[in-house]
Design a protein around this motif. Structure first.
Motif, short mmCIF file in Angstrom:
data_model
loop_
_atom_site.label_atom_id
_atom_site.label_comp_id
_atom_site.label_asym_id
_atom_site.label_seq_id
_atom_site.Cartn_x
_atom_site.Cartn_y
_atom_site.Cartn_z
N PHE A 156 0.80 -1.22 0.00
CA PHE A 156 0.00 0.00 0.00
C PHE A 156 0.83 1.28 0.00
N LEU A 157 2.12 1.16 0.25
CA LEU A 157 2.96 2.35 0.36
C LEU A 157 2.90 3.25 -0.88
N PRO A 158 3.04 2.73 -2.09
CA PRO A 158 2.98 3.64 -3.25
C PRO A 158 1.61 4.31 -3.41
N PHE A 159 0.53 3.55 -3.18
CA PHE A 159 -0.82 4.12 -3.30
C PHE A 159 -1.04 5.22 -2.27
N ASP A 160 -0.63 4.95 -1.03
CA ASP A 160 -0.86 5.92 0.04
C ASP A 160 0.06 7.13 -0.09
N ALA A 161 1.25 6.94 -0.65
CA ALA A 161 2.12 8.09 -0.92
C ALA A 161 1.45 9.01 -1.94
N GLY A 162 0.82 8.41 -2.94
CA GLY A 162 0.08 9.21 -3.92
C GLY A 162 -1.09 9.95 -3.30
N LYS A 163 -1.81 9.29 -2.39
CA LYS A 163 -2.94 9.94 -1.71
C LYS A 163 -2.45 11.10 -0.84
N ILE A 164 -1.30 10.92 -0.20
CA ILE A 164 -0.73 11.99 0.64
C ILE A 164 -0.40 13.21 -0.22
N ILE A 165 0.25 12.99 -1.34
CA ILE A 165 0.62 14.11 -2.21
C ILE A 165 -0.63 14.79 -2.77
N LEU A 166 -1.60 14.00 -3.21
CA LEU A 166 -2.85 14.56 -3.73
C LEU A 166 -3.58 15.35 -2.65
N ALA A 167 -3.66 14.81 -1.44
CA ALA A 167 -4.33 15.51 -0.34
C ALA A 167 -3.61 16.81 0.00
N ALA A 168 -2.28 16.80 -0.03
CA ALA A 168 -1.51 18.02 0.27
C ALA A 168 -1.78 19.10 -0.77
N VAL A 169 -1.82 18.72 -2.03
CA VAL A 169 -2.10 19.69 -3.10
C VAL A 169 -3.52 20.22 -2.98
N LEU A 170 -4.49 19.32 -2.80
CA LEU A 170 -5.89 19.74 -2.67
C LEU A 170 -6.09 20.63 -1.45
N ALA A 171 -5.46 20.28 -0.34
CA ALA A 171 -5.63 21.07 0.89
C ALA A 171 -5.09 22.49 0.72
N LEU A 172 -3.94 22.62 0.07
CA LEU A 172 -3.39 23.96 -0.16
C LEU A 172 -4.33 24.81 -1.01
N ARG A 173 -5.03 24.18 -1.94
CA ARG A 173 -5.95 24.90 -2.82
C ARG A 173 -7.30 25.16 -2.13
N LEU A 174 -7.78 24.20 -1.37
CA LEU A 174 -9.11 24.30 -0.76
C LEU A 174 -9.15 25.09 0.54
N ARG A 175 -8.08 25.04 1.32
CA ARG A 175 -8.08 25.69 2.63
C ARG A 175 -8.44 27.18 2.56
N PRO A 176 -7.84 27.99 1.67
CA PRO A 176 -8.21 29.41 1.62
C PRO A 176 -9.69 29.62 1.27
N ILE A 177 -10.21 28.79 0.40
CA ILE A 177 -11.63 28.90 0.03
C ILE A 177 -12.51 28.59 1.23
N LEU A 178 -12.21 27.48 1.92
CA LEU A 178 -13.01 27.09 3.09
C LEU A 178 -12.89 28.10 4.22
N GLN A 179 -11.72 28.67 4.41
CA GLN A 179 -11.54 29.65 5.48
C GLN A 179 -12.40 30.89 5.24
N ARG A 180 -12.60 31.25 3.99
CA ARG A 180 -13.49 32.38 3.69
C ARG A 180 -14.95 32.01 3.91
N MET A 181 -15.29 30.74 3.65
CA MET A 181 -16.69 30.32 3.74
C MET A 181 -17.11 29.85 5.13
N VAL A 182 -16.17 29.26 5.88
CA VAL A 182 -16.51 28.62 7.15
C VAL A 182 -15.76 29.30 8.28
N PRO A 183 -16.46 30.05 9.14
CA PRO A 183 -15.79 30.68 10.26
C PRO A 183 -15.21 29.64 11.23
N GLY A 184 -14.05 29.92 11.74
CA GLY A 184 -13.45 29.04 12.75
C GLY A 184 -12.53 27.98 12.20
#
Length: 186
Positions: A156-184
């Motif tokens: 599972f290591l290669p699959f989960d490494a891919g999920k980690i990288i994808l989640a990191a990229v998505l989080a960097l893009r989504l976090r600013p949007i969510l912070q504007r929409m969701v207080p706290g």
């Protein structure tokens, strides 16, 4: 505000928790059978949950997911639910989502919003999930550590490494949007 003891959740926080429960349930259905434990996409929303929600909300999302499945709703892989699935061969990984999100969310808050540190935080969270799941698998299947490692971690290591990288990229893009929409959201 919804109050339960000392915990307080605004409606939007409850919606975000429910969203991650639903995303985890949907992604749990996307599997690749490669052996005793299938590759599942469910770890991706678990990691995103830890990256995007406050620690308390992330933990509650995974507790809710587990309890909904325990009650029999078909949220686990293969559209299954109930105690037999939760306490079966892969149940330790489902339980491992809770320490995974707790550790990841805690480390992300400490280390702030840096890509490599986010990846490291998620890798350590996945390691916690592997620990719970593999020990559980070993106990249920009565196999030794090396057999558990070769069946439940190494493939599972290669699959989960891919999920980690994808989640990191998505989080960097989504976090600013969510912070504007969701207080706290931090």
């Amino acid at each position: 505000m919804v109050q339960s003891g000392k915990a307080r959740f605004s409606t939007i926080h409850l919606v975000m928790i429910a969203l991650f429960v639903a995303l985890t349930a949907v992604c749990a259905q996307i599997t690749i059978p490669i052996g005793a434990v299938p590759v599942s996409l469910s770890l991706l929303p678990v990691l995103l949950c830890a990256m995007l929600l406050p620690l308390k909300d992330a933990v509650w999302a995974m507790v809710a997911y587990m309890l909904i499945g325990l009650a029999g709703a078909p949220v686990f892989s293969g559209l299954q639910g109930g105690p037999a699935k939760l306490f079966g061969v892969t149940g330790g990984y489902i339980l491992g989502y809770i320490p995974c999100v707790a550790l990841t969310a805690w480390l992300v808050k400490i280390w702030k919003d840096r890509f490599l540190m986010n990846c490291l935080a998620m890798a350590l969270g996945v390691l916690a999930c592997y620990g719970f799941g593999t020990v559980w698998f070993m106990a249920v299947q009565h196999v030794d550590f090396m057999k558990g490692l070769s069946l439940c971690v190494l493939p599972f290591l290669p699959f989960d490494a891919g999920k980690i990288i994808l989640a990191a990229v998505l989080a960097l893009r989504l976090r600013p949007i969510l912070q504007r929409m969701v207080p706290g959201l931090e």
